[in-house]
Design an enzyme around this catalytic site. Structure first.
Site, short mmCIF file in Angstrom:
data_model
loop_
_atom_site.label_atom_id
_atom_site.label_comp_id
_atom_site.label_asym_id
_atom_site.label_seq_id
_atom_site.Cartn_x
_atom_site.Cartn_y
_atom_site.Cartn_z
CG ASP A 239 -2.12 0.94 1.04
OD1 ASP A 239 -3.09 0.62 0.35
OD2 ASP A 239 -2.04 2.06 1.60
CE1 TYR B 77 -5.41 6.91 -0.71
CE2 TYR B 77 -5.21 7.29 1.64
CZ TYR B 77 -5.31 6.43 0.57
OH TYR B 77 -5.31 5.08 0.79
CG HIS C 132 -4.67 -3.82 -0.62
ND1 HIS C 132 -3.91 -3.32 -1.67
CD2 HIS C 132 -4.61 -2.89 0.36
CE1 HIS C 132 -3.43 -2.13 -1.33
NE2 HIS C 132 -3.83 -1.86 -0.11
#
Length: 390
Positions: A179, A307, A368
């Protein structure tokens, strides 16, 4: 090994836990689209059971003790308080291995791989292969202090390089990540190639430069790009929200544990093989313990800012060198990719554009959150890669 940091144990007050229980008891649930299930987000039936379990059955004190099994520290690095675990490895000279998590995870993701990596002899391996495993919480995550404004993965990479030198006295080390951890680890290798001996990644991280001077895309690469865009079209909406309007989102997530749970749990419960709503990947205890890193520290807003940083500044892709050639991460790189991640496993040529790939494993199963879903397979691949380099 000398560690220039204060010992730190996780300890949550009864008042925080009582407040959490009260909020869970007063949860007001939304309605949902008839027959929608998990297609539009967290399934209502599941979330009602989840909130009930969190309120009445989950035992934080048990998990708090489990988390404190690992030697914990609070390191002061460049103005940040960084919470980390450091488990000294077995053997005569264990190599340091820095492992970095992402969102919506935490260092809790690594609780099943720390011991096998540090003490392989306990699992049928050789003690001389053990690593000294260092797991820091990202700035603004868990018990680590938050930046004053969104912090870019490149800045975190520089912070990690400084931490390894100033906190541990380590000049050269291995690094691993998934990630955001894969992005940060990639920039760490790119910006500090003299410090990072090799990196192991379990997500497709930096995009290659594709502009003037780059080799044209192959047919396989074009097909993969199209398939990747199709696969992630519905699954990446959170990126746009956290990248543009995190403040609006986080009034709700800071005030409602059920709201925080719905936002995060849905990401853990999505697996592309079966589609959304596969509820067997992670136990409620695992999901809630990870949530507690966010809830008890009111940390989700600052956690989401990574982000915002890349949305505003870019930095998910490589550029060109001064001589006009495409840039690459030249540090030896190993990939261990899982088929049911957010994105499809790319053609070999795609990774070779950006990385000095010397090891590449395509797993047959897994998604993930590899360290939680497939800890045995991930650990084995980490050993295979780094032992091969030794």
């Amino acid at each position: 090994m000398q560690i220039d940091a204060e010992p730190f144990k996780i300890s949550v007050s009864d008042a925080v836990l009582d407040d959490l229980k009260d909020r869970l008891a007063r949860t007001r649930f939304p309605n949902e689209v008839e027959g929608g299930g998990w297609f539009y987000g967290a399934d209502l039936t599941y979330m009602k059971k989840f909130v009930e379990y969190w309120r009445d059955a989950y035992d934080w004190r048990k998990w708090e003790a489990e988390l404190n099994r690992w030697p914990g520290y609070m390191a002061r690095v460049d103005g940040f308080d960084i919470h980390l675990w450091c488990e000294p490895g077995s053997g005569s000279n264990p190599e340091p291995l820095l492992i970095t998590h992402g969102w919506p995870g935490s260092i809790f993701e690594f609780h099943e791989i720390i011991e096998p990596l540090a003490h392989p002899e306990r699992f049928g391996g050789d003690a001389e292969d053990g690593f000294t495993v260092i797991c820091p919480s990202l700035p603004g995550y868990g018990w680590s202090s938050a930046p004053a404004k969104p912090m870019h993965p490149k800045e975190i990479a520089d912070l990690w390089a400084k931490m390894m030198r100033e906190t541990f006295g380590i000049e050269q080390f291995y690094a691993q990540g998934g990630d955001w951890g894969s992005i940060i680890t990639s920039w760490l290798a790119h910006r500090h190639p003299d410090r990072v001996k090799a990196v192991h990644l379990n997500m497709v991280p930096l995009r290659p430069y594709l502009g003037e001077g780059a080799p044209p895309l192959s047919d396989d690469e074009k097909k993969w790009i199209a398939a990747f865009k199709k696969r992630t079209a519905r699954g990446m909406g959170y990126f746009q929200i956290q990248g543009t309007k995190p403040q609006s989102l986080n009034y709700g997530l800071s005030d409602s544990p059920a709201g925080l749970a719905a936002w995060i749990v849905e990401k853990f419960q999505y697996r592309h093989k079966e589609g959304p709503g596969v509820l067997t990947l992670h136990s409620m205890d695992q999901l809630i313990t990870n949530l507690m890193f966010y809830w008890v520290n009111n940390a989700h807003n600052s956690a989401s800012w990574i982000y915002t940083a890349v949305t505003e500044q870019g930095g998910m892709e490589l550029g060109r060198r001064d001589d006009g050639t495409p840039d690459r991460v030249e540090v030896p790189t190993g990939f261990c990719l899982f088929p049911y991640d957010l994105g499809l496993i790319p053609p070999d040529s795609w990774l070779n554009r950006s990385y000095n790939v010397v090891h590449y494993t395509k797993q047959e199963d897994g998604g993930h959150f590899a360290a939680m879903e497939k800890p045995v397979e991930l650990t084995a691949d980490i050993f295979t890669f780094f032992k091969g380099l030794k």
